[in-house]
Design a protein around this motif. Sequence first.
Motif, PDB file in Angstrom:
ATOM      1  N   GLU A 106       0.807  -1.220   0.000  1.00  0.00           N
ATOM      2  CA  GLU A 106       0.000   0.000   0.000  1.00  0.00           C
ATOM      3  C   GLU A 106       0.842   1.273   0.000  1.00  0.00           C
ATOM      4  O   GLU A 106       0.504   2.233  -0.669  1.00  0.00           O
ATOM      5  N   ARG A 107       1.945   1.292   0.737  1.00  0.00           N
ATOM      6  CA  ARG A 107       2.723   2.528   0.864  1.00  0.00           C
ATOM      7  C   ARG A 107       3.822   2.659  -0.180  1.00  0.00           C
ATOM      8  O   ARG A 107       4.101   3.745  -0.643  1.00  0.00           O
ATOM      9  N   GLN A 108       4.461   1.551  -0.517  1.00  0.00           N
ATOM     10  CA  GLN A 108       5.620   1.634  -1.393  1.00  0.00           C
ATOM     11  C   GLN A 108       5.341   1.160  -2.816  1.00  0.00           C
ATOM     12  O   GLN A 108       6.232   1.165  -3.655  1.00  0.00           O
ATOM     13  N   GLY A 109       4.130   0.716  -3.117  1.00  0.00           N
ATOM     14  CA  GLY A 109       3.752   0.401  -4.488  1.00  0.00           C
ATOM     15  C   GLY A 109       4.287  -0.909  -5.031  1.00  0.00           C
ATOM     16  O   GLY A 109       4.451  -1.049  -6.238  1.00  0.00           O
ATOM     17  N   TYR A 110       4.547  -1.880  -4.183  1.00  0.00           N
ATOM     18  CA  TYR A 110       5.016  -3.181  -4.648  1.00  0.00           C
ATOM     19  C   TYR A 110       3.845  -4.039  -5.123  1.00  0.00           C
ATOM     20  O   TYR A 110       2.706  -3.831  -4.734  1.00  0.00           O
ATOM     21  N   SER A 111       4.164  -5.037  -5.948  1.00  0.00           N
ATOM     22  CA  SER A 111       3.230  -6.091  -6.315  1.00  0.00           C
ATOM     23  C   SER A 111       3.741  -7.372  -5.684  1.00  0.00           C
ATOM     24  O   SER A 111       4.925  -7.493  -5.384  1.00  0.00           O
ATOM     25  N   ILE A 112       2.861  -8.340  -5.523  1.00  0.00           N
ATOM     26  CA  ILE A 112       3.267  -9.630  -4.957  1.00  0.00           C
ATOM     27  C   ILE A 112       3.114 -10.672  -6.051  1.00  0.00           C
ATOM     28  O   ILE A 112       2.006 -10.934  -6.521  1.00  0.00           O
ATOM     29  N   ILE A 113       4.233 -11.251  -6.465  1.00  0.00           N
ATOM     30  CA  ILE A 113       4.272 -12.164  -7.603  1.00  0.00           C
ATOM     31  C   ILE A 113       4.733 -13.550  -7.157  1.00  0.00           C
ATOM     32  O   ILE A 113       5.799 -13.687  -6.554  1.00  0.00           O
ATOM     33  N   PRO A 114       3.962 -14.618  -7.458  1.00  0.00           N
ATOM     34  CA  PRO A 114       4.410 -15.978  -7.153  1.00  0.00           C
ATOM     35  C   PRO A 114       5.598 -16.365  -8.027  1.00  0.00           C
ATOM     36  O   PRO A 114       5.623 -16.064  -9.222  1.00  0.00           O
ATOM     37  N   VAL A 115       6.585 -17.008  -7.426  1.00  0.00           N
ATOM     38  CA  VAL A 115       7.783 -17.401  -8.160  1.00  0.00           C
ATOM     39  C   VAL A 115       7.801 -18.912  -8.406  1.00  0.00           C
ATOM     40  O   VAL A 115       8.077 -19.353  -9.510  1.00  0.00           O
ATOM     41  N   SER A 116       7.512 -19.709  -7.377  1.00  0.00           N
ATOM     42  CA  SER A 116       7.506 -21.154  -7.563  1.00  0.00           C
ATOM     43  C   SER A 116       6.570 -21.831  -6.577  1.00  0.00           C
ATOM     44  O   SER A 116       6.245 -21.290  -5.520  1.00  0.00           O
ATOM     45  N   LEU A 117       6.160 -23.027  -6.949  1.00  0.00           N
ATOM     46  CA  LEU A 117       5.287 -23.871  -6.150  1.00  0.00           C
ATOM     47  C   LEU A 117       6.038 -25.177  -5.953  1.00  0.00           C
ATOM     48  O   LEU A 117       6.520 -25.759  -6.928  1.00  0.00           O
ATOM     49  N   TYR A 118       6.170 -25.642  -4.722  1.00  0.00           N
ATOM     50  CA  TYR A 118       7.011 -26.818  -4.470  1.00  0.00           C
ATOM     51  C   TYR A 118       6.545 -27.576  -3.238  1.00  0.00           C
ATOM     52  O   TYR A 118       5.726 -27.097  -2.449  1.00  0.00           O
ATOM     53  N   TRP A 119       7.085 -28.794  -3.091  1.00  0.00           N
ATOM     54  CA  TRP A 119       6.832 -29.635  -1.930  1.00  0.00           C
ATOM     55  C   TRP A 119       7.907 -29.375  -0.895  1.00  0.00           C
ATOM     56  O   TRP A 119       9.087 -29.288  -1.214  1.00  0.00           O
ATOM     57  N   LYS A 121       8.651 -31.341   2.499  1.00  0.00           N
ATOM     58  CA  LYS A 121       8.197 -32.540   3.211  1.00  0.00           C
ATOM     59  C   LYS A 121       6.847 -32.941   2.614  1.00  0.00           C
ATOM     60  O   LYS A 121       6.768 -33.213   1.438  1.00  0.00           O
ATOM     61  N   ALA A 122       5.786 -32.944   3.405  1.00  0.00           N
ATOM     62  CA  ALA A 122       4.477 -33.346   2.875  1.00  0.00           C
ATOM     63  C   ALA A 122       3.589 -32.150   2.567  1.00  0.00           C
ATOM     64  O   ALA A 122       2.428 -32.316   2.225  1.00  0.00           O
ATOM     65  N   TRP A 123       4.120 -30.941   2.687  1.00  0.00           N
ATOM     66  CA  TRP A 123       3.327 -29.736   2.535  1.00  0.00           C
ATOM     67  C   TRP A 123       3.608 -29.042   1.212  1.00  0.00           C
ATOM     68  O   TRP A 123       4.735 -29.029   0.738  1.00  0.00           O
ATOM     69  N   VAL A 124       2.586 -28.420   0.663  1.00  0.00           N
ATOM     70  CA  VAL A 124       2.758 -27.623  -0.551  1.00  0.00           C
ATOM     71  C   VAL A 124       3.054 -26.190  -0.122  1.00  0.00           C
ATOM     72  O   VAL A 124       2.318 -25.598   0.661  1.00  0.00           O
ATOM     73  N   LYS A 125       4.146 -25.652  -0.615  1.00  0.00           N
ATOM     74  CA  LYS A 125       4.552 -24.286  -0.291  1.00  0.00           C
ATOM     75  C   LYS A 125       4.627 -23.470  -1.577  1.00  0.00           C
ATOM     76  O   LYS A 125       4.891 -24.002  -2.651  1.00  0.00           O
ATOM     77  N   ILE A 126       4.414 -22.174  -1.424  1.00  0.00           N
ATOM     78  CA  ILE A 126       4.566 -21.264  -2.553  1.00  0.00           C
ATOM     79  C   ILE A 126       5.595 -20.203  -2.165  1.00  0.00           C
ATOM     80  O   ILE A 126       5.574 -19.678  -1.063  1.00  0.00           O
ATOM     81  N   SER A 127       6.510 -19.960  -3.064  1.00  0.00           N
ATOM     82  CA  SER A 127       7.509 -18.915  -2.875  1.00  0.00           C
ATOM     83  C   SER A 127       7.062 -17.720  -3.705  1.00  0.00           C
ATOM     84  O   SER A 127       6.747 -17.856  -4.888  1.00  0.00           O
ATOM     85  N   PHE A 128       7.007 -16.555  -3.058  1.00  0.00           N
ATOM     86  CA  PHE A 128       6.598 -15.355  -3.775  1.00  0.00           C
ATOM     87  C   PHE A 128       7.507 -14.203  -3.386  1.00  0.00           C
ATOM     88  O   PHE A 128       8.258 -14.287  -2.422  1.00  0.00           O
ATOM     89  N   ALA A 129       7.452 -13.152  -4.187  1.00  0.00           N
ATOM     90  CA  ALA A 129       8.368 -12.035  -3.980  1.00  0.00           C
ATOM     91  C   ALA A 129       7.627 -10.707  -4.088  1.00  0.00           C
ATOM     92  O   ALA A 129       6.654 -10.585  -4.830  1.00  0.00           O
ATOM     93  N   LEU A 130       8.133  -9.734  -3.346  1.00  0.00           N
ATOM     94  CA  LEU A 130       7.700  -8.352  -3.541  1.00  0.00           C
ATOM     95  C   LEU A 130       8.414  -7.855  -4.786  1.00  0.00           C
ATOM     96  O   LEU A 130       9.626  -8.030  -4.924  1.00  0.00           O
ATOM     97  N   ALA A 131       7.675  -7.270  -5.699  1.00  0.00           N
ATOM     98  CA  ALA A 131       8.265  -6.934  -6.986  1.00  0.00           C
ATOM     99  C   ALA A 131       7.786  -5.574  -7.469  1.00  0.00           C
ATOM    100  O   ALA A 131       6.703  -5.115  -7.110  1.00  0.00           O
ATOM    101  N   LYS A 132       8.624  -4.955  -8.280  1.00  0.00           N
ATOM    102  CA  LYS A 132       8.251  -3.744  -9.011  1.00  0.00           C
ATOM    103  C   LYS A 132       8.424  -4.051 -10.495  1.00  0.00           C
ATOM    104  O   LYS A 132       9.375  -4.713 -10.892  1.00  0.00           O
TER     105      LYS A 132
END
Length: 161
Positions: A106-119, A121-132
């Motif tokens: 909201e203040r600095q104008g970043y977007s949130i972009i997913p980078v990868s989806l991976y396992w 252990k037994a859990w599904v995780k998503i890696s995302f980044a603050l991006a311009k």
Amino acid sequence: MAKKNSKSKNNDNTIARNKRASHEYHLEERFEAGLELQGWEVKTLRAGKANIADSYIFLKNGEAWLLNATFPPLIAASSHVVCDPLRYRKLLLKRRELDNLVGKVERQGYSIIPVSLYWKKAWVKISFALAKGKQDHDKRNDVKDREWKVQKERMMKHDAR
């Protein structure tokens, strides 16, 4: 004589990658979150069928949601359930991480972009980044730098002979 193990371990736990993210955006700070999934979605991910190329994350009412991530339903696994491959999926983050993300978006104008989806252990995780977003001249500079690295490696390889 010992019996050989017929199962081979796969070291790459990546399900899907957003290759365009680093080309289209300046990725600055990375985060990791869990995903709230339904049973048929987990079966689809185990089969390796997911697409996060056009997806993005938005924040609403103090929660983070993943949009436009496509998990196509498997015919055998989802015959009795109504499946929506493009439904909103909630990200599982701690309150402090959510507050940090809300402030930067909201203040600095970043977007949130997913980078990868991976396992993990037994859990599904998503890696995302603050991006311009990058502009065209930034993309051209990145291509120029990448080509210079390749050319430099070639020159060093030929000089070593």
